[in-house]
Design a protein around this motif. Sequence first.
Motif, PDB file in Angstrom:
ATOM      1  N   TYR A 121       0.722  -1.224  -0.095  1.00 53.02           N
ATOM      2  CA  TYR A 121      -0.107  -0.076  -0.036  1.00 53.02           C
ATOM      3  C   TYR A 121       0.810   1.413   0.126  1.00 53.02           C
ATOM      4  CZ  TYR A 121      -3.920   2.996   1.029  1.00 53.02           C
ATOM      5  OH  TYR A 121      -4.961   3.835   0.944  1.00 53.02           O
ATOM      6  N   ALA A 122       1.919   1.372   0.851  1.00 53.24           N
ATOM      7  CA  ALA A 122       2.665   2.389   0.918  1.00 53.24           C
ATOM      8  C   ALA A 122       3.498   2.837  -0.343  1.00 53.24           C
ATOM      9  CB  ALA A 122       3.718   2.268   2.102  1.00 53.24           C
ATOM     10  N   THR A 123       3.715   1.834  -1.102  1.00 56.42           N
ATOM     11  CA  THR A 123       4.319   1.958  -2.463  1.00 56.42           C
ATOM     12  C   THR A 123       3.505   2.341  -3.565  1.00 56.42           C
ATOM     13  OG1 THR A 123       6.023   0.374  -1.834  1.00 56.42           O
ATOM     14  CG2 THR A 123       5.734   1.039  -4.262  1.00 56.42           C
ATOM     15  N   ARG A 124       2.027   1.754  -3.399  1.00 52.18           N
ATOM     16  CA  ARG A 124       1.443   1.884  -4.488  1.00 52.18           C
ATOM     17  C   ARG A 124       0.413   3.214  -4.413  1.00 52.18           C
ATOM     18  NH1 ARG A 124      -1.667  -3.601  -5.852  1.00 52.18           N
ATOM     19  NH2 ARG A 124      -2.706  -2.206  -7.624  1.00 52.18           N
ATOM     20  N   ARG A 125       0.228   3.682  -3.130  1.00 50.75           N
ATOM     21  CA  ARG A 125      -0.867   4.559  -2.901  1.00 50.75           C
ATOM     22  C   ARG A 125      -0.569   5.550  -1.690  1.00 50.75           C
ATOM     23  NH1 ARG A 125      -7.049   3.169  -3.349  1.00 50.75           N
ATOM     24  NH2 ARG A 125      -7.013   2.102  -5.490  1.00 50.75           N
ATOM     25  N   SER A 126       0.791   5.764  -1.787  1.00 53.02           N
ATOM     26  CA  SER A 126       1.172   6.801  -0.819  1.00 53.02           C
ATOM     27  C   SER A 126       0.622   8.441  -0.749  1.00 53.02           C
ATOM     28  CB  SER A 126       2.694   6.904  -0.906  1.00 53.02           C
ATOM     29  OG  SER A 126       3.206   7.440  -2.076  1.00 53.02           O
ATOM     30  N   ALA A 127       0.261   8.548  -2.013  1.00 58.62           N
ATOM     31  CA  ALA A 127      -0.434   9.990  -2.007  1.00 58.62           C
ATOM     32  C   ALA A 127      -1.722   9.971  -1.380  1.00 58.62           C
ATOM     33  CB  ALA A 127      -0.700  10.214  -3.594  1.00 58.62           C
ATOM     34  N   LEU A 128      -2.176   8.683  -1.418  1.00 58.13           N
ATOM     35  CA  LEU A 128      -3.567   8.953  -0.578  1.00 58.13           C
ATOM     36  C   LEU A 128      -3.420   8.905   0.925  1.00 58.13           C
ATOM     37  CD1 LEU A 128      -5.624   6.161  -2.557  1.00 58.13           C
ATOM     38  CD2 LEU A 128      -5.304   8.511  -3.294  1.00 58.13           C
ATOM     39  N   SER A 129      -2.133   8.290   1.402  1.00 56.75           N
ATOM     40  CA  SER A 129      -1.948   8.242   2.670  1.00 56.75           C
ATOM     41  C   SER A 129      -1.632   9.709   3.188  1.00 56.75           C
ATOM     42  CB  SER A 129      -0.758   7.465   3.050  1.00 56.75           C
ATOM     43  OG  SER A 129      -1.162   6.026   2.967  1.00 56.75           O
ATOM     44  N   GLY A 130      -0.864  10.466   2.159  1.00 56.21           N
ATOM     45  CA  GLY A 130      -0.623  11.741   2.429  1.00 56.21           C
ATOM     46  C   GLY A 130      -1.752  12.554   2.612  1.00 56.21           C
ATOM     47  N   ILE A 131      -2.725  12.411   1.852  1.00 50.71           N
ATOM     48  CA  ILE A 131      -4.156  13.260   2.132  1.00 50.71           C
ATOM     49  C   ILE A 131      -4.555  13.031   3.488  1.00 50.71           C
ATOM     50  CG2 ILE A 131      -6.378  13.461   1.445  1.00 50.71           C
ATOM     51  CD1 ILE A 131      -5.545  12.730  -1.443  1.00 50.71           C
ATOM     52  N   VAL A 132      -4.632  11.806   3.962  1.00 52.79           N
ATOM     53  CA  VAL A 132      -5.094  11.701   5.237  1.00 52.79           C
ATOM     54  C   VAL A 132      -4.199  12.120   6.430  1.00 52.79           C
ATOM     55  CG1 VAL A 132      -5.837   9.549   7.054  1.00 52.79           C
ATOM     56  CG2 VAL A 132      -5.969   9.408   4.414  1.00 52.79           C
ATOM     57  N   GLN A 133      -2.938  12.101   6.028  1.00 51.95           N
ATOM     58  CA  GLN A 133      -1.708  12.661   6.995  1.00 51.95           C
ATOM     59  C   GLN A 133      -2.184  14.017   7.204  1.00 51.95           C
ATOM     60  OE1 GLN A 133       1.755  11.488   5.467  1.00 51.95           O
ATOM     61  NE2 GLN A 133       1.779   9.149   6.105  1.00 51.95           N
ATOM     62  N   SER A 134      -2.342  14.788   6.127  1.00 51.91           N
ATOM     63  CA  SER A 134      -2.633  16.260   5.990  1.00 51.91           C
ATOM     64  C   SER A 134      -3.892  16.575   6.940  1.00 51.91           C
ATOM     65  CB  SER A 134      -2.932  16.711   4.700  1.00 51.91           C
ATOM     66  OG  SER A 134      -3.114  18.043   4.574  1.00 51.91           O
ATOM     67  N   LEU A 135      -5.064  15.694   6.760  1.00 49.73           N
ATOM     68  CA  LEU A 135      -6.368  15.864   7.299  1.00 49.73           C
ATOM     69  C   LEU A 135      -6.021  15.857   8.728  1.00 49.73           C
ATOM     70  CD1 LEU A 135      -8.889  14.225   5.137  1.00 49.73           C
ATOM     71  CD2 LEU A 135      -8.571  16.483   5.451  1.00 49.73           C
ATOM     72  N   LEU A 148     -10.581   1.555  14.054  1.00 54.04           N
ATOM     73  CA  LEU A 148      -9.353   2.077  14.380  1.00 54.04           C
ATOM     74  C   LEU A 148      -8.325   0.757  14.392  1.00 54.04           C
ATOM     75  CD1 LEU A 148     -10.087   4.595  17.483  1.00 54.04           C
ATOM     76  CD2 LEU A 148      -9.558   5.015  15.045  1.00 54.04           C
ATOM     77  N   LYS A 149      -8.577  -0.106  13.841  1.00 49.61           N
ATOM     78  CA  LYS A 149      -7.904  -1.451  13.942  1.00 49.61           C
ATOM     79  C   LYS A 149      -7.026  -1.504  12.430  1.00 49.61           C
ATOM     80  CE  LYS A 149     -10.386  -3.764  17.445  1.00 49.61           C
ATOM     81  NZ  LYS A 149     -11.091  -4.851  17.745  1.00 49.61           N
ATOM     82  N   ASP A 150      -7.410  -0.845  11.501  1.00 52.18           N
ATOM     83  CA  ASP A 150      -6.663  -0.864  10.176  1.00 52.18           C
ATOM     84  C   ASP A 150      -5.269  -0.442  10.174  1.00 52.18           C
ATOM     85  OD1 ASP A 150      -7.327  -1.077   7.316  1.00 52.18           O
ATOM     86  OD2 ASP A 150      -5.962   0.820   7.389  1.00 52.18           O
ATOM     87  N   ASP A 151      -4.432  -1.672   9.502  1.00 55.91           N
ATOM     88  CA  ASP A 151      -2.867  -1.568   9.588  1.00 55.91           C
ATOM     89  C   ASP A 151      -2.591  -0.220   8.954  1.00 55.91           C
ATOM     90  OD1 ASP A 151      -2.690  -3.834  11.049  1.00 55.91           O
ATOM     91  OD2 ASP A 151      -2.161  -5.340   9.396  1.00 55.91           O
ATOM     92  N   ILE A 156      -0.225   5.557   9.175  1.00 59.59           N
ATOM     93  CA  ILE A 156      -0.764   6.811   8.734  1.00 59.59           C
ATOM     94  C   ILE A 156      -0.567   7.575   9.973  1.00 59.59           C
ATOM     95  CG2 ILE A 156      -2.267   8.683   7.967  1.00 59.59           C
ATOM     96  CD1 ILE A 156      -3.266   6.419   6.155  1.00 59.59           C
ATOM     97  N   ALA A 157      -1.159   7.160  11.106  1.00 57.06           N
ATOM     98  CA  ALA A 157      -1.441   7.879  12.483  1.00 57.06           C
ATOM     99  C   ALA A 157       0.071   7.858  13.103  1.00 57.06           C
ATOM    100  CB  ALA A 157      -2.469   7.100  13.384  1.00 57.06           C
ATOM    101  N   ASP A 158       0.814   7.008  12.875  1.00 57.05           N
ATOM    102  CA  ASP A 158       2.294   6.958  13.658  1.00 57.05           C
ATOM    103  C   ASP A 158       3.343   7.686  13.029  1.00 57.05           C
ATOM    104  OD1 ASP A 158       4.199   5.482  15.360  1.00 57.05           O
ATOM    105  OD2 ASP A 158       5.100   5.150  13.388  1.00 57.05           O
ATOM    106  N   GLU A 159       2.926   8.130  11.714  1.00 58.59           N
ATOM    107  CA  GLU A 159       3.770   9.189  10.823  1.00 58.59           C
ATOM    108  C   GLU A 159       3.370  10.482  11.196  1.00 58.59           C
ATOM    109  OE1 GLU A 159       3.930   8.648   6.548  1.00 58.59           O
ATOM    110  OE2 GLU A 159       4.699   6.424   6.748  1.00 58.59           O
ATOM    111  N   VAL A 160       2.072  10.600  11.691  1.00 54.28           N
ATOM    112  CA  VAL A 160       1.709  12.086  12.034  1.00 54.28           C
ATOM    113  C   VAL A 160       1.956  12.151  13.432  1.00 54.28           C
ATOM    114  CG1 VAL A 160      -0.578  13.228  12.760  1.00 54.28           C
ATOM    115  CG2 VAL A 160      -0.471  12.077  10.556  1.00 54.28           C
TER     116      VAL A 160
END
Length: 321
Positions: A121-135, A148-151, A156-160
């Motif tokens: 996921y991190a490789t294929r959809r990193s841009a989507l994760s970035g949107i959530v991080q921004s929010l 709240l159990k989704d890996d 994403i939350a850990d990076e934030v």
Amino acid sequence: DSASVIENRLGGETELNKTVAELVQVHSYSLSCTLLAGLPVHQIVTTNYNEMFELASRSAGYDTAILPYASDDKVISKLVLDTAILPYAPASKCDRWILKLHGCASHPEDIVLTREHYMRYATRRSALSGIVQSLLITQHMLFAGFSLKDDNFHRIADEVRRSISSSKGAKWTENPDVIQQKRQQLDAKFGTALQLLSNHETQLIWGNDLHVVPMSDESASIPEAARRIEIFLDYVCSLATTTKEFLLKPQYDALLNQSQIELRNSLISFLRALPKNAKEAPEWPTVKRALAELGYEKGVLEHFKLIFSSGDLVQAEADAQ
């Protein structure tokens, strides 16, 4: 891992995703989706594959396009509020967008389900994760129907967390008021999570990041707790609702006070006196959009009988009365 086993038995990723997409197809939506879609929010993130929220969003007056697969001419419609479904179409001209974080039933090839999907996921959809991080950093998010159990969300939350933690040690050169404001922002939790039942473990894990709000204690049944969430969301909707959407709708006259009626009549007078060539002005789309947000739609003028006396607008009766 269970998904990977099923994938093997079905004959591969394509068959698994196709089967899942068929199983989650919906033609109606739940009460909770209706209430969430009715909230005046502009950014929505979901891990659901189904299109239940999109259906509810359309019913709430938001035209929904599936992004990035929809062609440009399908992205924007003539409805008052337009919705883009990320990442399937551009959202630059939309008032609301919905991020399908784990893919969509209408595009089975994007469904995220197996361990391999999550690992890539991190490789294929990193841009989507970035949107959530921004929010998470810039907004206060409401989590509803999310365990709240989704890996992926944990990652994403850990990076934030790490980003905010490093920012707390930064030195600012601005004035003291700005420094205090930034410190308050950094210390604030990044969202509120509505949970069905009270769970001590969830509170321990997420208590520093989220306001965890259980609808019931552990002794309550799931249906009882789910009903409490619906009641709570209905209350939130009532607090977020204004009469602006009904100002130019004659059937809601009983909800308007005298000042609102006078404003409505003045706007109707303005529209009736508006020359046709005035609508060719470049500013007209902005005016039209503002009127639409106040409830204006085709045929509204015909509902009113307007009487002019010495240039003044007298209170009109609606044709429907």
